[in-house]
Scaffold this motif. Structure first.
Motif, PDB file in Angstrom:
ATOM      1  N   SER A 125       0.821  -1.199   0.000  1.00 33.76           N
ATOM      2  CA  SER A 125       0.000   0.000   0.000  1.00 33.76           C
ATOM      3  C   SER A 125       0.864   1.263   0.000  1.00 33.76           C
ATOM      4  O   SER A 125       0.579   2.218  -0.718  1.00 33.76           O
ATOM      5  CB  SER A 125      -0.932  -0.009   1.214  1.00 33.76           C
ATOM      6  N   ALA A 126       1.927   1.260   0.787  1.00 32.68           N
ATOM      7  CA  ALA A 126       2.821   2.421   0.835  1.00 32.68           C
ATOM      8  C   ALA A 126       3.494   2.643  -0.506  1.00 32.68           C
ATOM      9  O   ALA A 126       3.591   3.770  -0.997  1.00 32.68           O
ATOM     10  CB  ALA A 126       3.866   2.241   1.933  1.00 32.68           C
ATOM     11  N   VAL A 127       3.958   1.562  -1.120  1.00 28.18           N
ATOM     12  CA  VAL A 127       4.601   1.670  -2.435  1.00 28.18           C
ATOM     13  C   VAL A 127       3.589   2.152  -3.471  1.00 28.18           C
ATOM     14  O   VAL A 127       3.884   3.017  -4.290  1.00 28.18           O
ATOM     15  CB  VAL A 127       5.219   0.312  -2.850  1.00 28.18           C
ATOM     16  N   LEU A 128       2.391   1.614  -3.414  1.00 28.38           N
ATOM     17  CA  LEU A 128       1.341   2.004  -4.338  1.00 28.38           C
ATOM     18  C   LEU A 128       1.014   3.492  -4.210  1.00 28.38           C
ATOM     19  O   LEU A 128       0.901   4.203  -5.213  1.00 28.38           O
ATOM     20  CB  LEU A 128       0.094   1.159  -4.070  1.00 28.38           C
ATOM     21  N   ASN A 129       0.888   3.984  -2.979  1.00 33.63           N
ATOM     22  CA  ASN A 129       0.606   5.409  -2.772  1.00 33.63           C
ATOM     23  C   ASN A 129       1.741   6.283  -3.280  1.00 33.63           C
ATOM     24  O   ASN A 129       1.501   7.340  -3.865  1.00 33.63           O
ATOM     25  CB  ASN A 129       0.325   5.687  -1.296  1.00 33.63           C
ATOM     26  N   GLU A 130       2.973   5.866  -3.059  1.00 40.25           N
ATOM     27  CA  GLU A 130       4.123   6.644  -3.557  1.00 40.25           C
ATOM     28  C   GLU A 130       4.141   6.642  -5.080  1.00 40.25           C
ATOM     29  O   GLU A 130       4.377   7.680  -5.706  1.00 40.25           O
ATOM     30  CB  GLU A 130       5.433   6.066  -3.000  1.00 40.25           C
ATOM     31  N   ASP A 131       3.876   5.484  -5.680  1.00 41.90           N
ATOM     32  CA  ASP A 131       3.835   5.425  -7.141  1.00 41.90           C
ATOM     33  C   ASP A 131       2.710   6.294  -7.697  1.00 41.90           C
ATOM     34  O   ASP A 131       2.861   6.934  -8.728  1.00 41.90           O
ATOM     35  CB  ASP A 131       3.682   3.983  -7.619  1.00 41.90           C
ATOM     36  N   MET A 132       1.577   6.323  -7.001  1.00 39.13           N
ATOM     37  CA  MET A 132       0.472   7.175  -7.435  1.00 39.13           C
ATOM     38  C   MET A 132       0.854   8.638  -7.338  1.00 39.13           C
ATOM     39  O   MET A 132       0.565   9.425  -8.233  1.00 39.13           O
ATOM     40  CB  MET A 132      -0.782   6.890  -6.588  1.00 39.13           C
ATOM     41  N   ARG A 133       1.547   9.006  -6.267  1.00 39.98           N
ATOM     42  CA  ARG A 133       2.000  10.389  -6.113  1.00 39.98           C
ATOM     43  C   ARG A 133       2.930  10.761  -7.262  1.00 39.98           C
ATOM     44  O   ARG A 133       2.800  11.831  -7.867  1.00 39.98           O
ATOM     45  CB  ARG A 133       2.715  10.560  -4.770  1.00 39.98           C
ATOM     46  N   GLN A 134       3.824   9.869  -7.602  1.00 39.49           N
ATOM     47  CA  GLN A 134       4.751  10.125  -8.707  1.00 39.49           C
ATOM     48  C   GLN A 134       4.013  10.185 -10.045  1.00 39.49           C
ATOM     49  O   GLN A 134       4.330  11.017 -10.894  1.00 39.49           O
ATOM     50  CB  GLN A 134       5.847   9.062  -8.735  1.00 39.49           C
ATOM     51  N   ALA A 135       3.033   9.308 -10.225  1.00 41.70           N
ATOM     52  CA  ALA A 135       2.248   9.325 -11.457  1.00 41.70           C
ATOM     53  C   ALA A 135       1.476  10.642 -11.581  1.00 41.70           C
ATOM     54  O   ALA A 135       1.414  11.236 -12.659  1.00 41.70           O
ATOM     55  CB  ALA A 135       1.289   8.132 -11.486  1.00 41.70           C
ATOM     56  N   MET A 136       0.888  11.099 -10.478  1.00 45.34           N
ATOM     57  CA  MET A 136       0.161  12.377 -10.501  1.00 45.34           C
ATOM     58  C   MET A 136       1.088  13.537 -10.835  1.00 45.34           C
ATOM     59  O   MET A 136       0.682  14.506 -11.474  1.00 45.34           O
ATOM     60  CB  MET A 136      -0.537  12.620  -9.159  1.00 45.34           C
ATOM     61  N   ALA A 137       2.342  13.431 -10.424  1.00 42.43           N
ATOM     62  CA  ALA A 137       3.316  14.498 -10.698  1.00 42.43           C
ATOM     63  C   ALA A 137       3.619  14.604 -12.183  1.00 42.43           C
ATOM     64  O   ALA A 137       4.104  15.642 -12.639  1.00 42.43           O
ATOM     65  CB  ALA A 137       4.594  14.268  -9.896  1.00 42.43           C
ATOM     66  N   THR A 138       3.334  13.560 -12.965  1.00 42.37           N
ATOM     67  CA  THR A 138       3.596  13.612 -14.407  1.00 42.37           C
ATOM     68  C   THR A 138       2.514  14.381 -15.162  1.00 42.37           C
ATOM     69  O   THR A 138       2.713  14.736 -16.318  1.00 42.37           O
ATOM     70  CB  THR A 138       3.702  12.191 -15.015  1.00 42.37           C
ATOM     71  N   LEU A 139       1.390  14.616 -14.499  1.00 43.19           N
ATOM     72  CA  LEU A 139       0.290  15.317 -15.165  1.00 43.19           C
ATOM     73  C   LEU A 139       0.568  16.808 -15.270  1.00 43.19           C
ATOM     74  O   LEU A 139       1.172  17.407 -14.384  1.00 43.19           O
ATOM     75  CB  LEU A 139      -1.014  15.108 -14.396  1.00 43.19           C
ATOM     76  N   LYS A 140       0.076  17.395 -16.330  1.00 48.87           N
ATOM     77  CA  LYS A 140       0.117  18.848 -16.465  1.00 48.87           C
ATOM     78  C   LYS A 140      -0.906  19.420 -15.483  1.00 48.87           C
ATOM     79  O   LYS A 140      -1.903  18.763 -15.152  1.00 48.87           O
ATOM     80  CB  LYS A 140      -0.235  19.261 -17.887  1.00 48.87           C
ATOM     81  N   PRO A 141      -0.697  20.647 -15.003  1.00 42.05           N
ATOM     82  CA  PRO A 141      -1.629  21.231 -14.026  1.00 42.05           C
ATOM     83  C   PRO A 141      -3.093  21.207 -14.472  1.00 42.05           C
ATOM     84  O   PRO A 141      -3.979  20.911 -13.677  1.00 42.05           O
ATOM     85  CB  PRO A 141      -1.122  22.663 -13.859  1.00 42.05           C
ATOM     86  N   LYS A 142      -3.358  21.498 -15.731  1.00 41.16           N
ATOM     87  CA  LYS A 142      -4.746  21.514 -16.195  1.00 41.16           C
ATOM     88  C   LYS A 142      -5.337  20.111 -16.230  1.00 41.16           C
ATOM     89  O   LYS A 142      -6.517  19.923 -15.952  1.00 41.16           O
ATOM     90  CB  LYS A 142      -4.858  22.186 -17.560  1.00 41.16           C
TER      91      LYS A 142
END
Length: 192
Positions: A125-142
């Motif tokens: 779960s911790a790894v999954l949440n960190e990976d999700m945080r990193q994935a979200m960081a790849t998105l453009k602000p809009k």
């Protein structure tokens, strides 16, 4: 919170019932924080604006029009407050290089991205949440803003288009682009 529940709560708040504010706060604090954070990009500032939002909600409760989509109304107030704060400070907003994400929306976004989120342990779960945080960081602000409004706020594409003053085609394109990026970044979880 359904439209009917919100209508009852906002009416009670307009009449001075502070308990109604607690109900609205508990239902929407994460969503409002996510909307504000998408704009200001700073945790402390987003927390301050989110707090101010609920204070302001007490003052503007009587202005809610019965039958209006309440999530769109809340989103518009939060966006305006965040944008006003940026204008007052007269500073440029920079992306957080660490992609700080504190809105608690990882699971709903991962599910929408088609990722199986059934972690087998606390470590997974911790790894999954960190990976999700990193994935979200790849998105453009809009893209992130549209995804947050759609998934956290459960707004329609039409409502998002009206709030952001963008054509609905642009909004759906941003959403689809963002979800596609999330799917690519999190593809390894779908195969586990």
């Amino acid at each position: 919170m359904t439209d009917e529940e919100f209508q009852l709560a906002i009416s009670a708040l307009a009449q001075g019932d502070k308990g109604a504010l607690r109900c609205i706060y508990e239902a929407y604090v994460r969503f409002i924080y996510a909307i504000v954070y998408d704009i200001v990009k700073q945790k402390e500032e987003a927390e301050d604006i989110t707090s101010e939002f609920f204070i302001k909600l007490v003052r503007v409760a009587a202005g809610f029009r019965t039958g209006s989509p309440h999530r769109a109304w809340l989103t518009q107030i939060a966006r305006n407050m965040a944008i006003d704060t940026l204008r007052k400070r007269g500073r440029e907003v920079f992306e957080n290089p660490f992609g700080e994400e504190a809105d608690g929306s990882a699971n709903s976004m991962m599910e929408s991205a088609g990722v199986d989120i059934h972690a087998r342990s606390v470590e997974d779960s911790a790894v999954l949440n960190e990976d999700m945080r990193q994935a979200m960081a790849t998105l453009k602000p809009k893209e992130k803003e549209v995804i947050d409004m759609k998934l956290l706020g459960q707004l329609t594409f039409k409502e998002i288009a009206e709030i952001t003053n963008q054509p609905m085609g642009t909004v759906t394109w941003l959403y689809n682009q963002g979800i596609t990026k999330l799917r690519r970044c999190l593809a390894s979880y779908g195969s586990q």
